[in-house]
Design an enzyme around this catalytic site. Structure first.
Site, PDB file in Angstrom:
ATOM      1  N   HIS A 206      -9.685   1.301   4.989  1.00  0.00           N
ATOM      2  CA  HIS A 206      -8.416   1.443   5.716  1.00  0.00           C
ATOM      3  C   HIS A 206      -8.645   2.400   6.894  1.00  0.00           C
ATOM      4  CE1 HIS A 206      -4.299   2.537   6.673  1.00  0.00           C
ATOM      5  NE2 HIS A 206      -3.909   1.467   5.992  1.00  0.00           N
TER       6      HIS A 206
ATOM      7  N   GLU B 115      -6.944   4.739   8.012  1.00  0.00           N
ATOM      8  CA  GLU B 115      -6.651   6.145   7.716  1.00  0.00           C
ATOM      9  C   GLU B 115      -7.845   6.818   7.054  1.00  0.00           C
ATOM     10  OE1 GLU B 115      -2.962   5.528   5.627  1.00  0.00           O
ATOM     11  OE2 GLU B 115      -1.985   5.024   7.519  1.00  0.00           O
TER      12      GLU B 115
ATOM     13  N   GLU C 153      -5.653  -5.149  10.732  1.00  0.00           N
ATOM     14  CA  GLU C 153      -4.648  -4.106  10.902  1.00  0.00           C
ATOM     15  C   GLU C 153      -4.899  -3.355  12.209  1.00  0.00           C
ATOM     16  OE1 GLU C 153      -2.605  -2.829   7.030  1.00  0.00           O
ATOM     17  OE2 GLU C 153      -4.286  -1.512   7.376  1.00  0.00           O
TER      18      GLU C 153
ATOM     19  N   GLY D  41       2.423   2.017  10.966  1.00  0.00           N
ATOM     20  CA  GLY D  41       3.443   3.066  10.881  1.00  0.00           C
ATOM     21  C   GLY D  41       4.179   3.343  12.180  1.00  0.00           C
TER      22      GLY D  41
ATOM     23  N   GLY E 217       2.704  -1.184   4.380  1.00  0.00           N
ATOM     24  CA  GLY E 217       2.727   0.236   4.042  1.00  0.00           C
ATOM     25  C   GLY E 217       4.154   0.708   3.803  1.00  0.00           C
ATOM     26  N   GLY E 218       4.756   1.304   4.824  1.00  0.00           N
ATOM     27  CA  GLY E 218       6.086   1.924   4.717  1.00  0.00           C
ATOM     28  C   GLY E 218       7.120   1.053   4.010  1.00  0.00           C
TER      29      GLY E 218
ATOM     30  N   SER F 234       3.165  -2.342  10.325  1.00  0.00           N
ATOM     31  CA  SER F 234       4.622  -2.330  10.532  1.00  0.00           C
ATOM     32  C   SER F 234       5.324  -3.606  10.081  1.00  0.00           C
ATOM     33  CB  SER F 234       4.943  -2.041  12.003  1.00  0.00           C
ATOM     34  OG  SER F 234       4.562  -0.722  12.329  1.00  0.00           O
TER      35      SER F 234
ATOM     36  N   ASN G 104       0.868  -1.173   0.000  1.00  0.00           N
ATOM     37  CA  ASN G 104       0.000   0.000   0.000  1.00  0.00           C
ATOM     38  C   ASN G 104       0.909   1.230   0.000  1.00  0.00           C
ATOM     39  OD1 ASN G 104      -1.773   2.067   0.561  1.00  0.00           O
ATOM     40  ND2 ASN G 104      -2.346   1.335   2.603  1.00  0.00           N
ATOM     41  N   TRP G 105       1.033   1.857  -1.160  1.00  0.00           N
ATOM     42  CA  TRP G 105       1.982   2.975  -1.302  1.00  0.00           C
ATOM     43  C   TRP G 105       1.437   4.269  -0.719  1.00  0.00           C
ATOM     44  CZ3 TRP G 105       4.053   2.224  -7.041  1.00  0.00           C
ATOM     45  CH2 TRP G 105       4.735   0.997  -7.112  1.00  0.00           C
ATOM     46  N   LYS G 106       0.186   4.261  -0.326  1.00  0.00           N
ATOM     47  CA  LYS G 106      -0.473   5.441   0.256  1.00  0.00           C
ATOM     48  C   LYS G 106      -0.270   6.672  -0.655  1.00  0.00           C
ATOM     49  CE  LYS G 106      -0.244   3.272   4.725  1.00  0.00           C
ATOM     50  NZ  LYS G 106      -0.178   3.376   6.163  1.00  0.00           N
TER      51      LYS G 106
HETATM   52  P1  PGA Z   1       2.672   0.172   7.715  1.00  0.00           P
HETATM   53  O1  PGA Z   1       1.225   0.434   7.089  1.00  0.00           O
HETATM   54  O2  PGA Z   1       3.209  -1.103   7.131  1.00  0.00           O
HETATM   55  O3  PGA Z   1       3.479   1.380   7.338  1.00  0.00           O
HETATM   56  O4  PGA Z   1       2.479   0.054   9.198  1.00  0.00           O
HETATM   57  C1  PGA Z   1       0.329  -0.628   6.894  1.00  0.00           C
HETATM   58  C2  PGA Z   1      -0.975  -0.117   6.345  1.00  0.00           C
HETATM   59  O5  PGA Z   1      -1.367   1.019   6.644  1.00  0.00           O
HETATM   60  O6  PGA Z   1      -1.642  -0.828   5.580  1.00  0.00           O
END
Ligand code: PGA
Length: 226
Positions: free
Chosen positions: A90, A92, A156, A162, A213-214, A192, A8-10
């Protein structure tokens, strides 16, 4: 079903950076399917640079179909440009974007109708985790969803996204079993995940993959997760 390694490149990367990253992603072993989810403007570009066995996903979708919805992107449009997956709900978007459960469910249904595979994110906040409310939160977030063979659930924990904090393997196993009691869909873990901690969950039989994500923004790191 193959296990899923989903990036997930956000809201990151310029088009050149997205292109470079896409071209550097290698397909994992036969047991795994890699998927990347870039921002909307980069979807077609990224698709053109991905190797044939890495799939494309979007990070969001409208709850509407075609029409007068300025700024919206509908599931049919995503399908049309080659997306196979879409992330829905998600944390976010639920927390920072104020998305209600009703809206998340509508998006889920639109995605399924269009033939996309939705990745529905669920998980507790730190406050809920500390209060021991994981089961209540998960049941509430899933309440009302019917089984569909295209549906994937991502567990999640919000406090893990993050932050570098990860739940124990027992906690993840417990959360997955709670989810599967409500809906017998494949469940992946996100929060993470990186190449150093993924081995912890990789062999967990009930865990069908990762939402990253990251660590998905670095090709070498992403390629080394599985
Ligand atoms: P993260 O994000 O790996 O940076 O914790 C995961 C996500 O939001 O799907």
């Amino acid at each position: 079903m193959k296990k899923l390694l989903i990036g997930n490149w956000k809201m990151n990367l310029t088009s050149n950076q997205a292109l470079q990253l896409a071209a550097s992603i290698t397909s994992p072993s036969d047991e795994w399917q890699a998927v990347v989810c870039p921002s909307f403007p980069h979807l077609s570009l990224v698709k053109s640079a991905l190797s044939a066995n890495v799939k494309l996903g979007a990070q969001n979708v409208s709850r509407e179909t075609f029409g007068a919805f300025t700024g919206g992107v509908c599931a049919e449009q995503l399908k049309d440009i080659g997306c196979e997956y879409v992330i829905v709900g998600h944390s976010e978007r639920r927390i920072k974007g104020g998305e209600s459960k009703k809206e998340v469910f509508e998006k889920l249904h639109r995605a399924l109708e269009a033939g996309l595979k939705p990745i529905l994110c669920v998980g507790e906040t730190l406050e809920e985790y500390t209060a021991g409310k994981i089961a209540t939160v998960i049941k509430e977030q899933l309440d009302g969803i019917s089984f569909n063979e295209s549906l994937i659930i991502a567990y999640e924990p919000v406090w893990s996204i993050g932050t570098g904090l990860i739940p124990t393997i027992d906690e993840v196993e417990h959360a997955i079993s709670l989810i599967k009691q409500v809906i017998p869909a494949p469940v992946i873990y996100g929060g993470s995940v990186n190449s150093k901690n993924s081995h912890t969950f990789k062999n967990l039989v009930s865990c069908s993959g990762f939402l990253v994500g990251g660590a998905s923004l670095n090709a070498q790191e992403f390629n080394n997760i599985v």
